[in-house]
Design an enzyme around this catalytic site. Structure first.
Site, short mmCIF file in Angstrom:
data_model
loop_
_atom_site.label_atom_id
_atom_site.label_comp_id
_atom_site.label_asym_id
_atom_site.label_seq_id
_atom_site.Cartn_x
_atom_site.Cartn_y
_atom_site.Cartn_z
N VAL A 5 0.83 -1.22 0.00
CA VAL A 5 0.00 0.00 0.00
C VAL A 5 0.87 1.27 0.00
CG1 VAL A 5 -1.93 1.18 1.10
CG2 VAL A 5 -1.76 -1.29 1.27
N LYS B 98 -6.75 -1.90 10.20
CA LYS B 98 -8.02 -2.19 10.91
C LYS B 98 -7.80 -2.79 12.28
CE LYS B 98 -6.98 -5.21 7.64
NZ LYS B 98 -6.75 -5.08 6.22
N GLU C 225 -10.26 5.37 6.27
CA GLU C 225 -11.19 4.80 5.29
C GLU C 225 -10.67 3.49 4.71
OE1 GLU C 225 -14.41 6.44 4.23
OE2 GLU C 225 -14.45 4.28 3.96
N GLY D 47 -0.97 -14.13 -3.51
CA GLY D 47 -0.72 -13.03 -2.56
C GLY D 47 -1.98 -12.48 -1.93
N GLU E 273 -2.31 -14.63 3.56
CA GLU E 273 -1.01 -14.73 4.22
C GLU E 273 -0.57 -16.19 4.31
OE1 GLU E 273 0.52 -12.01 5.48
OE2 GLU E 273 -1.12 -10.73 4.85
N ASP F 134 -10.13 -10.75 10.71
CA ASP F 134 -10.00 -9.51 9.94
C ASP F 134 -11.39 -8.91 9.69
OD1 ASP F 134 -8.26 -7.87 7.81
OD2 ASP F 134 -10.11 -8.48 6.84
N LYS G 29 -13.05 -5.17 11.03
CA LYS G 29 -13.77 -4.21 10.19
C LYS G 29 -15.18 -3.98 10.72
CE LYS G 29 -10.93 -5.44 6.29
NZ LYS G 29 -10.72 -6.47 5.26
N GLY H 32 -5.52 -4.67 -2.44
CA GLY H 32 -4.67 -4.34 -3.59
C GLY H 32 -4.05 -2.97 -3.42
#
Ligand SMILES: NC(=O)c1ccc[n+]([C@@H]2O[C@H](COP(=O)([O-])OP(=O)(O)OC[C@H]3O[C@@H](n4cnc5c(N)ncnc54)[C@H](OP(=O)(O)O)[C@@H]3O)[C@@H](O)[C@H]2O)c1
Length: 397
Positions: A15, A97, A121, A179, A182, A193, A197, A295
């Site tokens: 990122v 997150k 965001e 990818g 993990e 995860d 969120k 991504g």
């Protein structure tokens, strides 16, 4: 007038580099990266070495840097960076997150005490602008529920098992090779995860701040052939759905569970690594957000939008939390579920149900469908002696 931002960037991975590229293509934005802090001095980088430091102080103590963009993969270190930045009056943008969900209350407090914003965001469904919409757009309407596919890797695995008939193991392996998952995938496949969120969504939609341990998450790692066959025979799919909704008792129900979705459900066609969120309000009825949930560039686009928002001093007002309404998590819930179990456990499990609609046994396994209280579902789920898997049919409200 729009502010000029001098960014101190932590992290130059997927990122972080994505943001660097996206900023190069957005010259109109008055924001430039002044310094970048990373961890590993031995890594080859995409840009010249003089752009990097390994000392966080070089960013956090630089008076010219007015925004810290935190894009690292370590939630504990991210919290320390964010805390120090907010305390020194620097605004923060984060995509983490886990950090936001685990420290929501402290982060809220730090923003208020230091009068500086933290925007995140990208932490929830990457490219989809869900948090700011919950904050701003859904402030005046009566939000009834929010539910969605918020984890791209599990959605990819489920798509591969249902559409392409891959085994769970092969689908997971493919997700790892590409990818999307993990090497230790339990954070995704165990629904953690998605739960992080959901905790963020819960605060921005209903004003309830919960801790990760407060919410039930059942992932996709226990799913087996019987439930996949059941779904396919009915023309349904199984999706990992995070949801929060107003219950008839005035409280808010919230959990992450695998769910059967029919073709009429908006989430049915949300496949591969896409995310989808459906909001339902009293007057607007349903609205549907769909987009890339992971991504480099999709995630960077949400980070960019937060950076842009900072140029006009935007901050979350946490309106639903500020109202101070006492909203608790609903525990008195009944759910219609599918429970797959070992053949031997059939009679042990039936008494947990308020109503059994269907039960089936083959050589070694079986399933029960019917109505179960939320409390009993949690009891069965917790019992490690039972080999089982729950899939939600619907919530009785
Ligand atoms: N990838 C996605 O699609 C996606 C989507 C939504 C949200 N996010 C979130 O975005 C964040 C970044 O994810 P990513 O996929 O970009 O991770 P990544 O590719 O693994 O990159 C992590 C970066 O963080 C740096 N780093 C780790 N610990 C550090 C520390 N203590 N100080 C300074 N730098 C440190 C690493 O440094 P080195 O380069 O030196 O190793 C690396 O550059 C995570 O919170 C993730 O949950 C990611």
């Amino acid at each position: 007038m729009r502010k000029t931002l001098n960014i101190g960037l932590f992290g130059f991975g997927c990122v972080g580099f994505g943001l660097y590229e996206v900023l190069q293509k957005t010259p109109g934005l008055k924001a430039n990266i002044k310094n970048i802090c990373v961890k590993n001095p031995n890594k080859t980088r995409e840009i010249a070495a003089e752009n990097f430091t390994f000392n966080p102080d070089d960013l956090l103590n630089d008076p010219e840097i007015n925004v810290i963009v935190e894009l690292i993969d370590d939630a504990d270190a991210a919290f320390e960076i964010t805390k120090r930045a907010l305390k020194s009056g620097k605004a923060v943008v984060s995509a983490n997150k886990k950090m936001v969900a685990e420290h929501f209350e402290e982060l809220l407090q730090l923003q208020r005490e230091n009068n500086v914003p933290l925007l995140y965001e990208a932490a929830c469904c990457a490219s989809m602008p869900i948090i700011r919409n919950l904050e701003e757009y859904y402030d005046n309407d009566l939000l009834e529920s929010i539910q969605g596919i918020v984890n791209g890797s599990t959605n990819y695995i489920l798509t591969k098992t249902s559409r392409d008939k891959l085994s769970y193991e092969d689908a997971l392996k493919e997700a790892q090779e590409k990818g999307f998952a993990e090497s230790n995938p339990i954070l995704d496949t165990g629904g953690f995860d998605a739960k992080y969120k959901l905790l963020i969504l819960l605060a921005h939609s209903f004003g309830h701040i919960a801790k990760p341990d407060d919410l039930l998450n059942i992932g996709i790692d226990g799913l087996g052939g019987l439930e996949l066959k059941y779904a396919s025979e009915k023309g349904w799919k199984i999706k990992l759905v995070a949801q929060a909704f107003k219950h008839s008792d005035g409280n808010v129900g919230a959990f992450v569970l695998p769910k059967f979705v029919s073709p009429e459900d908006r989430l049915y066609n949300v496949d591969d690594v896409f995310n989808g969120v459906v909001t339902k309000t009293s007057f607007a009825d349903e609205q549907f957000f769909v987009g890339r949930g992971a991504g480099a560039h999709p995630t960077a686009s949400a980070v960019l939008s937060d950076i842009s928002a900072l140029t006009y001093d935007y901050k979350y007002e946490y309106k639903k939390i500020s109202r101070g309404e006492e909203i608790a998590l609903a525990e008195e819930l009944d759910l219609n579920v599918f429970l797959r179990h070992e053949k031997l456990d059939a009679e042990t499990l039936k008494p947990y149900f308020k109503k059994v609609s269907e039960s089936y046994l083959n050589g070694e396994a079986g399933y029960i469908t019917g109505t179960i209280s939320f409390e009993n579902l949690k009891k069965v789920q917790k019992d490690e002696t039972l080999k089982k898997s729950f899939v939600l049919l619907d919530v009785i409200r």
